[in-house]
Enzyme design. Structure first.
Site, PDB file in Angstrom:
ATOM      1  N   GLU A  40      -6.459  -8.674  -5.561  1.00 40.84           N
ATOM      2  CA  GLU A  40      -6.206  -8.029  -4.434  1.00 40.84           C
ATOM      3  C   GLU A  40      -7.353  -8.058  -3.482  1.00 40.84           C
ATOM      4  O   GLU A  40      -8.616  -7.886  -4.019  1.00 40.84           O
ATOM      5  CB  GLU A  40      -5.691  -6.532  -4.821  1.00 40.84           C
ATOM      6  N   THR A  41      -6.961  -8.149  -2.321  1.00 43.07           N
ATOM      7  CA  THR A  41      -7.921  -7.789  -1.059  1.00 43.07           C
ATOM      8  C   THR A  41      -7.364  -6.599  -0.414  1.00 43.07           C
ATOM      9  O   THR A  41      -6.097  -6.624   0.010  1.00 43.07           O
ATOM     10  CB  THR A  41      -8.108  -8.989  -0.404  1.00 43.07           C
TER      11      THR A  41
END
Length: 288
Positions: free
Chosen positions: A46-47
């Protein structure tokens, strides 16, 4: 253009374990397509993108921010570990002065607060319902082969399938299980599963304070073969194991290769507090 970016290992206090997430601080609006491009560039599960909600907001003084999460493949509606990571950047790097931070997200408002050396996330609690084996038999066989399955549940809100392995198995069996998650995609025929949780009862007793339960989590439907430590899966696991064990306070361990620990507390308002530690391992700027 320069955007401050950080890599934070969540649900651990040791660098290079737990679950890494990238966190971007957005001073200004970012073109929609750039969110996905940056997430693909960072190539972590995830970002997270923290944005200001009003002109004049400040990462050090404001208490409410917008928050979005992207995998390398797409935007997701909820991500626990990247919320923990985002909170860590605001609390520890930006020295945010508020005791509680509120994030406006696709899953509604999420709150984070600091308690000693943990950050506590206030997340939705998702119920599970019994799932008939026949419907998902091929998927289960692909995941665990001939292992004995003790219980099977489905969470319609999160599209996660919970597979509880027999209490006869030790933690090492779950840890050493070789799972080819890529094969889940063709084995899952219903279209209703977007995440698979394998879980096992812990051996915590009055004197022995081990984890109450163990898990591993696979989401090839989102481009994540195995996630190291998953807050959103624990929003499902918490309701299941609380009911099974008759406990509201639990310790959980996700036994991926990197591993991570979560402290769980079911609230009286039908939500769940999930607490973890963090390690910030990278600070820099995206330049483009």
């Amino acid at each position: 253009m320069q955007i401050p970016i950080f890599t934070v290992d969540a649900f651990t206090n040791r660098p290079f374990s737990g679950n890494p997430a990238a966190v971007c601080l957005l001073e200004n609006d970012l073109d929609e397509d750039l969110h996905q491009k940056i997430a693909r560039e960072m190539n972590l599960s995830e970002t997270a993108f923290i944005r200001k909600l009003r002109p004049g907001d400040d990462f050090t003084k404001s208490s409410c921010f917008g928050l979005r999460w992207f995998t390398p493949a797409n935007e997701v509606p909820l991500c626990g570990h990247a919320t923990l990571a985002a909170s860590a950047v605001l609390f520890h790097v930006q020295k945010n002065t508020n005791s509680v931070l509120t994030f406006v997200t696709l899953s509604g408002e999420l709150k984070a607060r600091q308690v000693e050396d943990h950050i506590v996330l206030d997340l939705p609690l998702y119920l599970t319902y019994p799932q008939v084996l026949q419907e998902v038999e091929e998927l289960i066989k692909t995941a665990v082969g001939d292992m004995i399955v003790q219980d099977l549940r489905y969470s319609p809100d999160t599209k996660k399938l919970l597979v509880r392995l027999s209490d006869a198995y030790e933690r090492s069996v779950l840890e050493e299980l070789q799972v080819n998650a890529q094969r889940f995609l063709s084995a899952e025929k219903t279209g209703k599963v977007k995440g698979l949780i394998l879980t096992l009862k812990g051996n915590s007793s009055g004197t022995h304070k081990g984890p109450d339960f163990y898990s591993r989590y696979f989401a090839p439907w989102y481009g994540v073969l195995e996630d190291p430590v998953t807050g959103s899966a624990h929003a499902v696991l918490s309701s299941y194991w609380s009911e099974q064990l008759g406990k509201k306070e639990m310790l959980a361990f996700q036994c991926s290769r990197r591993g991570g620990e979560l402290k769980i507390s079911l609230r009286n308002d039908g939500r769940v507090d999930i607490a973890g530690q963090i390690a910030i391992v990278l600070k820099g700027n995206l330049t483009f």
